[in-house]
Enzyme design. Structure first.
Site, PDB file in Angstrom:
ATOM      1  N   ASP A  34      36.768 -31.443   3.631  1.00 17.09           N
ATOM      2  CA  ASP A  34      36.980 -32.676   4.434  1.00 17.09           C
ATOM      3  C   ASP A  34      35.494 -33.301   4.516  1.00 17.09           C
ATOM      4  OD1 ASP A  34      37.865 -34.756   5.964  1.00 17.09           O
ATOM      5  OD2 ASP A  34      39.659 -33.402   6.169  1.00 17.09           O
ATOM      6  N   ASN A  35      35.605 -34.735   4.273  1.00 16.21           N
ATOM      7  CA  ASN A  35      34.034 -35.432   4.761  1.00 16.21           C
ATOM      8  C   ASN A  35      34.470 -35.839   6.209  1.00 16.21           C
ATOM      9  OD1 ASN A  35      36.133 -37.423   4.495  1.00 16.21           O
ATOM     10  ND2 ASN A  35      34.718 -38.401   2.692  1.00 16.21           N
ATOM     11  N   THR A  38      38.533 -39.672   8.056  1.00 15.54           N
ATOM     12  CA  THR A  38      39.843 -39.662   8.750  1.00 15.54           C
ATOM     13  C   THR A  38      40.227 -38.333   9.274  1.00 15.54           C
ATOM     14  OG1 THR A  38      41.014 -39.826   6.782  1.00 15.54           O
ATOM     15  CG2 THR A  38      40.405 -41.969   7.450  1.00 15.54           C
ATOM     16  N   GLY A  39      39.805 -37.194   8.922  1.00 14.34           N
ATOM     17  CA  GLY A  39      39.959 -36.141   9.568  1.00 14.34           C
ATOM     18  C   GLY A  39      39.196 -35.668  10.673  1.00 14.34           C
ATOM     19  N   VAL A  60      35.178 -35.170  -1.457  1.00 16.55           N
ATOM     20  CA  VAL A  60      35.659 -34.679  -2.784  1.00 16.55           C
ATOM     21  C   VAL A  60      35.408 -35.726  -4.047  1.00 16.55           C
ATOM     22  CG1 VAL A  60      37.241 -33.049  -1.829  1.00 16.55           C
ATOM     23  CG2 VAL A  60      38.074 -35.210  -2.391  1.00 16.55           C
ATOM     24  N   SER A  78      42.612 -38.262   1.868  1.00 13.02           N
ATOM     25  CA  SER A  78      42.654 -39.537   1.454  1.00 13.02           C
ATOM     26  C   SER A  78      43.006 -40.246   2.800  1.00 13.02           C
ATOM     27  CB  SER A  78      43.944 -39.802   0.648  1.00 13.02           C
ATOM     28  OG  SER A  78      44.410 -41.335   0.544  1.00 13.02           O
ATOM     29  N   ASN A 102      38.394 -34.711 -10.010  1.00 14.67           N
ATOM     30  CA  ASN A 102      37.371 -33.500  -9.936  1.00 14.67           C
ATOM     31  C   ASN A 102      38.094 -32.364  -9.278  1.00 14.67           C
ATOM     32  OD1 ASN A 102      35.004 -35.082  -9.783  1.00 14.67           O
ATOM     33  ND2 ASN A 102      34.746 -35.554  -7.538  1.00 14.67           N
ATOM     34  N   TYR A 148      45.881 -48.021  -2.051  1.00 16.23           N
ATOM     35  CA  TYR A 148      46.400 -46.724  -1.818  1.00 16.23           C
ATOM     36  C   TYR A 148      47.421 -46.415  -2.983  1.00 16.23           C
ATOM     37  CZ  TYR A 148      48.581 -42.861   0.840  1.00 16.23           C
ATOM     38  OH  TYR A 148      49.311 -41.638   0.806  1.00 16.23           O
TER      39      TYR A 148
END
Ligand code: UDP
Length: 321
Positions: A34-35, A38-39, A60, A78, A102, A148
């Site tokens: 996760d970057n 939003t997580g 990712v 996302s 990816n 989206y």
């Protein structure tokens, strides 16, 4: 024998974190990626003491690799709320397109099964109701939600191409509105908007006249459906959601009832391209997923979500304990 290993992109998100827990419970070693745009690391903090759980902070949409074997990749990274798409339009497009590419490439290199998190947004503002998987949708590609919707439609096409051209084992779940503990506070979606408003005694912001409909699925029912789909032989997209449809106004009233709030409703402009109706046709899911059926009643699910929202508002000092 070595445990099966799964990579879950978006593993620190709402759905990703629930899937990490489920796959650990099913005996998998789990790598969450996760970057964190939003997580939230808080969603997976309780898993850090588990030897079979690993976290990698990584975007990712950049080249990704994982040392060692991989048996499965679940691509759940996302932004997922209409407000996030407005704020992060390029990232939303990139994670659905480049991120999916990816993930598929990594799945192919490792011989892993790939499951794509797709969406009811593939149907856009639907002209067929309820929506079966055979409906091709009514999407505005250049509207605010297009980033989206089109990214996910591209992701589906790319996933099917890897399946057909490379023989990759792929699965595609079309997720309808899902709610439960760990939805991000203030992420702009309807429950994270309404529940804190109700708890603070503020008016609930109903967009439009509230006559648009949605059908809300509790996260545990969704995760059970995804687990079954992952293990099934179904190669084409499959809707997972709860067909219990209601207007947003009714939903607001239910949130007020569950929270015991005295809040009123306040009406705000309807966002552009907001779908007027949405209800999953789950005939196919029932058939191919061994009679899978959502089980959690809205009132029970909302009570669980309430605990999660209340705890975090208290921790943020916005609510008295
Ligand atoms: N909505 C609302 N008030 C809010 C947030 C959302 O009335 O504060 C409405 C929104 O216009 C939509 C529905 O609730 O009709 C569901 O919105 P959400 O952002 O949760 O997701 P969507 O289903 O539109 O992707």
């Amino acid at each position: 024998m070595a445990k099966p290993r799964v990579l879950i992109t978006g593993g620190a998100g709402f759905l990703g974190s629930h899937l990490c827990e489920r796959f650990l419970a099913e005996g998998y070693e789990v790598i969450a990626m996760d970057n964190l745009i939003t997580g939230d690391i808080a969603n997976i903090e309780s898993l850090f003491s588990t030897a079979d759980f690993h976290f990698e902070r990584r975007d990712v949409t950049e080249y990704i690799n994982v040392a060692g074997k991989l048996d499965a990749i679940l691509h759940f990274a996302s932004p997922a709320s209409p407000i996030d798409y407005l704020e992060l339009p390029i990232q939303t497009l990139k994670v659905g397109s480049l991120g999916t590419h990816n993930g598929l490439g990594l799945a192919r290199a490792k011989g892993a099964r790939f499951l794509l998190a797709s969406t009811s947004e593939c149907y856009g503002d639907p002209l067929i109701h309820p929506q079966p998987e055979t409906y091709w949708g009514n999407v505005n590609p250049v509207g605010p939600r297009g980033v989206y919707d089109e990214a996910k439609r591209f992701a589906e096409a790319m996933t099917m191409a890897y399946q057909r051209y490379h023989g990759l084992q792929t699965r595609i779940v079309r997720i309808f509105n899902t709610y439960g503990p760990r939805m991000r506070l203030n992420d702009g979606r309807v429950l994270p908007a309404f529940m804190p408003q109700a708890l603070r005694g503020e008016p609930l912001t109903v967009f439009g006249d509230g006559s648009q409909t949605r059908s809300f699925c509790y996260v545990d029912d969704l995760v059970e459906g995804i687990w079954r789909l992952f293990n099934s032989d179904e190669l084409l997209p499959t809707n997972i959601g709860n067909p219990n449809e209601m207007t947003i106004r009714q939903f607001a009233e239910e949130v007020i009832r569950i929270t015991g709030s005295k809040s009123d409703l306040v009406f705000k402009p309807l966002p552009e391209d907001d779908p007027k109706v949405r209800q999953p046709d789950i005939t196919k899911a029932r058939r191919v997923l061994n009679n899978w059926e959502p089980k959690v009643a809205l009132s029970d699910g909302l009570k669980n979500a309430l605990v999660s929202f209340r705890d975090r508002l208290i921790a943020a000092g916005e609510l008295d304990a």
